[in-house]
Design an enzyme around this catalytic site. Sequence first.
Site, PDB file in Angstrom:
ATOM      1  N   ASP A  20      20.908 -25.522 -21.395  1.00  0.00           N
ATOM      2  CA  ASP A  20      21.343 -24.930 -20.159  1.00  0.00           C
ATOM      3  C   ASP A  20      21.055 -25.567 -18.969  1.00  0.00           C
ATOM      4  O   ASP A  20      19.917 -26.319 -18.683  1.00  0.00           O
ATOM      5  CB  ASP A  20      20.747 -23.484 -20.097  1.00  0.00           C
ATOM      6  CG  ASP A  20      21.746 -22.554 -19.177  1.00  0.00           C
ATOM      7  OD1 ASP A  20      22.701 -23.042 -19.026  1.00  0.00           O
ATOM      8  OD2 ASP A  20      21.155 -21.302 -19.058  1.00  0.00           O
ATOM      9  N   ASN A  22      23.392 -27.327 -16.514  1.00  0.00           N
ATOM     10  CA  ASN A  22      24.263 -28.459 -16.095  1.00  0.00           C
ATOM     11  C   ASN A  22      24.853 -28.267 -14.876  1.00  0.00           C
ATOM     12  O   ASN A  22      24.902 -29.054 -14.139  1.00  0.00           O
ATOM     13  CB  ASN A  22      25.439 -28.503 -17.183  1.00  0.00           C
ATOM     14  CG  ASN A  22      24.800 -29.134 -18.550  1.00  0.00           C
ATOM     15  OD1 ASN A  22      23.549 -29.317 -18.750  1.00  0.00           O
ATOM     16  ND2 ASN A  22      25.687 -29.333 -19.618  1.00  0.00           N
ATOM     17  N   GLY A  23      25.377 -26.950 -14.799  1.00  0.00           N
ATOM     18  CA  GLY A  23      26.173 -26.714 -13.575  1.00  0.00           C
ATOM     19  C   GLY A  23      25.214 -26.783 -12.279  1.00  0.00           C
ATOM     20  O   GLY A  23      25.446 -27.339 -11.319  1.00  0.00           O
ATOM     21  N   ARG A  24      23.937 -26.076 -12.540  1.00  0.00           N
ATOM     22  CA  ARG A  24      23.009 -26.026 -11.191  1.00  0.00           C
ATOM     23  C   ARG A  24      22.591 -27.569 -10.714  1.00  0.00           C
ATOM     24  O   ARG A  24      22.367 -27.884  -9.839  1.00  0.00           O
ATOM     25  CB  ARG A  24      21.913 -25.335 -11.674  1.00  0.00           C
ATOM     26  CG  ARG A  24      21.975 -23.873 -11.451  1.00  0.00           C
ATOM     27  CD  ARG A  24      20.999 -22.739 -12.197  1.00  0.00           C
ATOM     28  NE  ARG A  24      21.483 -22.790 -13.493  1.00  0.00           N
ATOM     29  CZ  ARG A  24      20.571 -22.286 -14.310  1.00  0.00           C
ATOM     30  NH1 ARG A  24      19.399 -21.817 -14.096  1.00  0.00           N
ATOM     31  NH2 ARG A  24      21.022 -22.200 -15.613  1.00  0.00           N
ATOM     32  N   HIS A  37      27.888 -31.503 -16.832  1.00  0.00           N
ATOM     33  CA  HIS A  37      28.112 -31.600 -18.248  1.00  0.00           C
ATOM     34  C   HIS A  37      28.089 -32.859 -18.512  1.00  0.00           C
ATOM     35  O   HIS A  37      27.501 -33.515 -19.827  1.00  0.00           O
ATOM     36  CB  HIS A  37      29.382 -31.019 -18.697  1.00  0.00           C
ATOM     37  CG  HIS A  37      29.231 -29.540 -18.280  1.00  0.00           C
ATOM     38  ND1 HIS A  37      28.453 -28.766 -18.519  1.00  0.00           N
ATOM     39  CD2 HIS A  37      30.288 -28.775 -17.434  1.00  0.00           C
ATOM     40  CE1 HIS A  37      28.815 -27.319 -18.113  1.00  0.00           C
ATOM     41  NE2 HIS A  37      29.862 -27.630 -17.407  1.00  0.00           N
ATOM     42  N   THR A  66      31.141 -18.297 -27.432  1.00  0.00           N
ATOM     43  CA  THR A  66      32.420 -17.587 -27.429  1.00  0.00           C
ATOM     44  C   THR A  66      32.371 -17.224 -25.941  1.00  0.00           C
ATOM     45  O   THR A  66      33.581 -17.150 -25.341  1.00  0.00           O
ATOM     46  CB  THR A  66      32.029 -16.403 -28.324  1.00  0.00           C
ATOM     47  OG1 THR A  66      31.419 -16.749 -29.589  1.00  0.00           O
ATOM     48  CG2 THR A  66      33.350 -15.426 -28.471  1.00  0.00           C
ATOM     49  N   ASN A  68      31.713 -18.313 -23.151  1.00  0.00           N
ATOM     50  CA  ASN A  68      32.063 -19.675 -22.311  1.00  0.00           C
ATOM     51  C   ASN A  68      33.517 -19.852 -22.264  1.00  0.00           C
ATOM     52  O   ASN A  68      33.945 -20.194 -21.179  1.00  0.00           O
ATOM     53  CB  ASN A  68      31.371 -20.956 -22.656  1.00  0.00           C
ATOM     54  CG  ASN A  68      29.978 -20.867 -22.452  1.00  0.00           C
ATOM     55  OD1 ASN A  68      29.119 -21.686 -23.253  1.00  0.00           O
ATOM     56  ND2 ASN A  68      29.344 -20.295 -21.440  1.00  0.00           N
ATOM     57  N   ARG A  71      34.865 -18.803 -18.691  1.00  0.00           N
ATOM     58  CA  ARG A  71      34.794 -19.566 -17.789  1.00  0.00           C
ATOM     59  C   ARG A  71      36.245 -20.166 -16.943  1.00  0.00           C
ATOM     60  O   ARG A  71      37.028 -20.038 -17.535  1.00  0.00           O
ATOM     61  CB  ARG A  71      34.186 -20.849 -17.822  1.00  0.00           C
ATOM     62  CG  ARG A  71      32.627 -20.528 -18.029  1.00  0.00           C
ATOM     63  CD  ARG A  71      31.459 -21.647 -18.091  1.00  0.00           C
ATOM     64  NE  ARG A  71      30.177 -21.163 -18.335  1.00  0.00           N
ATOM     65  CZ  ARG A  71      29.270 -21.972 -18.472  1.00  0.00           C
ATOM     66  NH1 ARG A  71      29.397 -23.404 -18.112  1.00  0.00           N
ATOM     67  NH2 ARG A  71      27.902 -21.558 -18.584  1.00  0.00           N
ATOM     68  N   ARG A 188      15.035 -23.346 -24.790  1.00  0.00           N
ATOM     69  CA  ARG A 188      15.950 -22.981 -23.782  1.00  0.00           C
ATOM     70  C   ARG A 188      15.520 -23.688 -22.558  1.00  0.00           C
ATOM     71  O   ARG A 188      14.474 -23.193 -21.890  1.00  0.00           O
ATOM     72  CB  ARG A 188      16.336 -21.444 -23.330  1.00  0.00           C
ATOM     73  CG  ARG A 188      17.565 -21.348 -22.416  1.00  0.00           C
ATOM     74  CD  ARG A 188      17.980 -19.968 -22.205  1.00  0.00           C
ATOM     75  NE  ARG A 188      19.356 -20.116 -21.348  1.00  0.00           N
ATOM     76  CZ  ARG A 188      20.215 -19.234 -21.578  1.00  0.00           C
ATOM     77  NH1 ARG A 188      20.178 -18.173 -22.604  1.00  0.00           N
ATOM     78  NH2 ARG A 188      21.283 -19.466 -20.916  1.00  0.00           N
TER      79      ARG A 188
HETATM   80  C1  IPE Z   1      24.387 -20.452 -23.041  1.00  0.00           C
HETATM   81  O1  IPE Z   1      24.348 -20.735 -21.674  1.00  0.00           O
HETATM   82  C2  IPE Z   1      25.529 -21.165 -23.802  1.00  0.00           C
HETATM   83  C3  IPE Z   1      25.355 -22.476 -23.895  1.00  0.00           C
HETATM   84  C4  IPE Z   1      24.393 -23.224 -23.358  1.00  0.00           C
HETATM   85  C5  IPE Z   1      26.365 -23.185 -24.584  1.00  0.00           C
HETATM   86  P1  IPE Z   1      25.149 -20.002 -20.594  1.00  0.00           P
HETATM   87  O2  IPE Z   1      25.061 -20.593 -19.373  1.00  0.00           O
HETATM   88  O3  IPE Z   1      26.515 -19.639 -20.909  1.00  0.00           O
HETATM   89  O4  IPE Z   1      24.461 -18.527 -20.665  1.00  0.00           O
HETATM   90  P2  IPE Z   1      24.316 -17.233 -19.635  1.00  0.00           P
HETATM   91  O5  IPE Z   1      25.828 -16.875 -19.389  1.00  0.00           O
HETATM   92  O6  IPE Z   1      23.759 -17.875 -18.322  1.00  0.00           O
HETATM   93  O7  IPE Z   1      23.431 -16.263 -20.187  1.00  0.00           O
HETATM   94  C1  IPE Z   2      24.971 -25.416 -19.937  1.00  0.00           C
HETATM   95  O1  IPE Z   2      25.006 -25.471 -18.735  1.00  0.00           O
HETATM   96  C2  IPE Z   2      26.437 -25.845 -20.619  1.00  0.00           C
HETATM   97  C3  IPE Z   2      27.232 -25.081 -21.001  1.00  0.00           C
HETATM   98  C4  IPE Z   2      27.148 -23.607 -21.102  1.00  0.00           C
HETATM   99  C5  IPE Z   2      28.555 -25.291 -21.665  1.00  0.00           C
HETATM  100  P1  IPE Z   2      25.823 -24.282 -17.768  1.00  0.00           P
HETATM  101  O2  IPE Z   2      27.041 -24.902 -17.423  1.00  0.00           O
HETATM  102  O3  IPE Z   2      25.693 -23.078 -18.344  1.00  0.00           O
HETATM  103  O4  IPE Z   2      24.907 -24.658 -16.356  1.00  0.00           O
HETATM  104  P2  IPE Z   2      24.273 -23.639 -15.240  1.00  0.00           P
HETATM  105  O5  IPE Z   2      23.548 -22.632 -16.129  1.00  0.00           O
HETATM  106  O6  IPE Z   2      25.555 -22.737 -14.797  1.00  0.00           O
HETATM  107  O7  IPE Z   2      23.598 -24.241 -14.457  1.00  0.00           O
HETATM  108 MG    MG Z   3      24.181 -21.738 -18.021  1.00  0.00          MG
END
Ligand code: IPE
Ligand code: IPE
Ligand code: MG
Length: 245
Positions: A20, A22-24, A37, A66, A68, A71, A188
Site C-alpha cells: 500500500d 503507491n498513490g501517496r 504504481h 475486489t 479497487n 477506483r 502492510r
Molecule cells: C488494499 O489497499 C488493497 C491492495 C493493496 C491491493 P487499498 O488502498 O485499496 O485499501 P484501503 O481502501 O485504504 O483500505
Molecule cells: C496500493 O497503493 C496499490 C493498490 C491498491 C493497487 P494505493 O494505490 O492504494 O496507494 P495509496 O494508498 O492511495 O497511497
Molecule cells: Mg491504498
Amino acid sequence: MSKDQINLNKLPKHIAIIMDGNGRWAKEKGKFRIFGHQNGVKAVREVSEGCAELGVEYLTLYAFSTENWSRPKIEVNALMTLLVKTIKSETQTLMKNGIKLDAIGDRTTLPAECLKELDEAINATKDNTRMTLILALSYSAKWDIVNATRTIAQKALNGEIAIEDVNEELIDRTLTTHKYPHPELMIRTSGELRISNFLLWEIAYSELYFTTVLWPDYRKEQLYEAILEYQSRERRFGKTSEQLV
Ligand code: IPE
Ligand code: IPE
Ligand code: MG
C-alpha cells in the site's frame, strides 16, 4: 539490522503483504498516482528476490482488491495495463530466481489480455520449486469465503456431505488459498492499520506487522526488519507462555 541476524531455522514459510501507499508516494513527488504504481514494481522484484534468497517458501502479494474496481476508470485501466506489461517483462526474472507464479482472485472480472499473460507466466514458471509467488488479483477474502460457502452448500444439497462434515478443514480445503499454508506473517506498508479484506480466514493466527514505509520505497532491508520482528514474537496460539517451553 542485517540479513545475518535472521534465524534461518525460524523463518516464516509464508509471508503475505498488503502493498500500500503507491498513490501517496506519487503525490509526494507531484506526480500522477500511476507513477507510484509503476515504481512499486521494483519493490515487488526486491521482496520476491529477498524472500527466495532467504528460503521463504510462499509469498502472497495483494495487488488488486475486489473493492479497487471502484477506483476511477482511468486508474483501473492503467493498473491493468501495468499488470499485463509487468507479468510479461518479469517472467524472465521469475525463471532466473526459480520462482513459480500463481494467482488467487476472481478471474472472471479480469480483462482477457491480463488473463492471457497471467496464464502464460503461470505455465512458464510451473516447474520452478524455489518459491511460490501468489498474486492476489481481483481478490477479497469475503469473495473467497462466499464462494467456498456456496460450494459447500451445493455439496450438502447433493448429499455428498453431511452438515457434520462442515469443519475448519473442509473450509480450508474449499478456499482458493487451499494449496498454501496459512501465512505466519502479514505485512502492510504505508501506515494504514487495517486488513482491507485480505486473507481474513487465513490470518487468524498470523503475526501482523505494520510499517509507515510506502510500497515503492520498500526494499529487502525492510523485509529483513519485519522478519526479525516476527522472530522476536512469542506465538502462543491460545496457550500460556509456560506451556510453550
Ligand atoms: C488494499 O489497499 C488493497 C491492495 C493493496 C491491493 P487499498 O488502498 O485499496 O485499501 P484501503 O481502501 O485504504 O483500505
Ligand atoms: C496500493 O497503493 C496499490 C493498490 C491498491 C493497487 P494505493 O494505490 O492504494 O496507494 P495509496 O494508498 O492511495 O497511497
Ligand atoms: Mg491504498
